[in-house]
Enzyme design. Sequence first.
Site, PDB file in Angstrom:
ATOM      1  N   ARG A 102       0.815  -1.211   0.000  1.00 19.99           N
ATOM      2  CA  ARG A 102       0.000   0.000   0.000  1.00 19.99           C
ATOM      3  C   ARG A 102       0.851   1.264   0.000  1.00 19.99           C
ATOM      4  O   ARG A 102       0.607   2.205  -0.769  1.00 19.99           O
ATOM      5  CB  ARG A 102      -0.932   0.002   1.212  1.00 19.99           C
ATOM      6  CG  ARG A 102      -1.903   1.175   1.262  1.00 19.99           C
ATOM      7  CD  ARG A 102      -2.953   1.084   0.175  1.00 19.99           C
ATOM      8  NE  ARG A 102      -2.609   1.755  -1.058  1.00 19.99           N
ATOM      9  CZ  ARG A 102      -3.011   1.371  -2.256  1.00 19.99           C
ATOM     10  NH1 ARG A 102      -3.779   0.311  -2.413  1.00 19.99           N
ATOM     11  NH2 ARG A 102      -2.660   2.040  -3.329  1.00 19.99           N
ATOM     12  N   LYS A 137       2.410  24.890  -3.977  1.00 13.21           N
ATOM     13  CA  LYS A 137       1.141  24.292  -3.540  1.00 13.21           C
ATOM     14  C   LYS A 137       1.235  22.774  -3.616  1.00 13.21           C
ATOM     15  O   LYS A 137       0.570  22.112  -4.404  1.00 13.21           O
ATOM     16  CB  LYS A 137      -0.004  24.830  -4.394  1.00 13.21           C
ATOM     17  CG  LYS A 137      -0.198  26.331  -4.241  1.00 13.21           C
ATOM     18  CD  LYS A 137      -1.233  26.879  -5.200  1.00 13.21           C
ATOM     19  CE  LYS A 137      -1.366  28.392  -5.060  1.00 13.21           C
ATOM     20  NZ  LYS A 137      -2.322  28.962  -6.037  1.00 13.21           N
ATOM     21  N   LYS A 169       5.371  40.406  -3.590  1.00 11.44           N
ATOM     22  CA  LYS A 169       3.949  40.476  -3.908  1.00 11.44           C
ATOM     23  C   LYS A 169       3.377  41.764  -3.327  1.00 11.44           C
ATOM     24  O   LYS A 169       4.107  42.614  -2.802  1.00 11.44           O
ATOM     25  CB  LYS A 169       3.222  39.246  -3.377  1.00 11.44           C
ATOM     26  CG  LYS A 169       3.683  37.950  -4.032  1.00 11.44           C
ATOM     27  CD  LYS A 169       2.787  36.787  -3.626  1.00 11.44           C
ATOM     28  CE  LYS A 169       2.621  35.829  -4.771  1.00 11.44           C
ATOM     29  NZ  LYS A 169       1.616  34.795  -4.493  1.00 11.44           N
ATOM     30  N   GLU A 198       5.909  40.138  -8.678  1.00 12.82           N
ATOM     31  CA  GLU A 198       4.532  40.072  -9.165  1.00 12.82           C
ATOM     32  C   GLU A 198       4.007  41.487  -9.390  1.00 12.82           C
ATOM     33  O   GLU A 198       4.166  42.356  -8.525  1.00 12.82           O
ATOM     34  CB  GLU A 198       3.648  39.351  -8.156  1.00 12.82           C
ATOM     35  CG  GLU A 198       2.190  39.233  -8.604  1.00 12.82           C
ATOM     36  CD  GLU A 198       1.321  38.543  -7.565  1.00 12.82           C
ATOM     37  OE1 GLU A 198       1.305  37.309  -7.577  1.00 12.82           O
ATOM     38  OE2 GLU A 198       0.682  39.239  -6.769  1.00 12.82           O
ATOM     39  N   ASP A 219      -0.112  38.392 -12.962  1.00 13.68           N
ATOM     40  CA  ASP A 219      -1.120  37.526 -12.356  1.00 13.68           C
ATOM     41  C   ASP A 219      -2.521  37.998 -12.715  1.00 13.68           C
ATOM     42  O   ASP A 219      -2.891  39.146 -12.429  1.00 13.68           O
ATOM     43  CB  ASP A 219      -0.932  37.526 -10.831  1.00 13.68           C
ATOM     44  CG  ASP A 219      -1.681  36.386 -10.158  1.00 13.68           C
ATOM     45  OD1 ASP A 219      -2.136  35.478 -10.873  1.00 13.68           O
ATOM     46  OD2 ASP A 219      -1.802  36.409  -8.923  1.00 13.68           O
TER      47      ASP A 219
END
Length: 288
Positions: A102, A137, A169, A198, A219
């Site tokens: 597993r 992420k 940012k 950014e 963005d």
Amino acid sequence: MSPRPTPPPVDVIEADVARALAEDVGAGDVTAALLPDAPDIAYLLCKEDAVIAGRPWFDACHRALDPDVRIDWRVQDGDRVSAGTVLATLAGRSRALVTAERSSLNFLQTLSGTATVTAEYVDAVRGTGCTILDTRKTLPGMRLAQKYAVRCGGGQNHRIGLYDAVMLKENHVRAAGSLAAAIRAARASQPSLPLIVEVETLAQLDEALAEGCERILIDDFDVDTRREAVRRAKATPYGGRIPLEVSGSVDLTTLRGIAEDGVDFVSIGGLTKHVRAIDLSMKLGPVP
């Protein structure tokens, strides 16, 4: 043919595996104890089209429980396989084979899922000169493993963490008073690290181009604004010396158009965040 991606260091892989086995096996596999602990064989089957990633973790799971296990792979990490492909055969102790099953499959199916979806995005921009990037992420504790899987799928890694690049940012701009001031402060504080900036407007883009950095992230620009950003970045005196990255509101239906607009990079959080595991199974016995 591009070289095979290099996996993380062995100690990182072994630590990942130790955590996985500890949570699964605990004080002992009470079901495997019902089996005679005798030599046995098994095979690993892929049930859908996929790009394979995760062999080192699969191997480490089995070798942690049976150092003498023999694993004969028929594919490499980064290979594209079709449904029904036998990926590997194994020979070892029966209890160790089923106990490791597993955890070893969890690694392989999850990382193959990341590699497979990355390859879809890479295919979508092929021929445009645009590069697919991942993000931070990632699944907790699986950062280096998933970023390796992205490389297996043909993508490239963004920064690995908060320590290997400076990324400015809106909060940093607000604190510094202006984008230019934030860039200067970042350069003064971390002169040896890459600087990614950014921007939210074309005015900020002009400011970043004038100040200089390693990459500019535009963005959530709409189509016309994005194309104007590309035009400005490639115009003299800048001449395309600072690459542009797009992030946000990108999927396979919009990706090709974005790439064809002339941006250099597209970063996709879903490569490592929205993971659908590849359907794999390991069965005791000979290959049918």
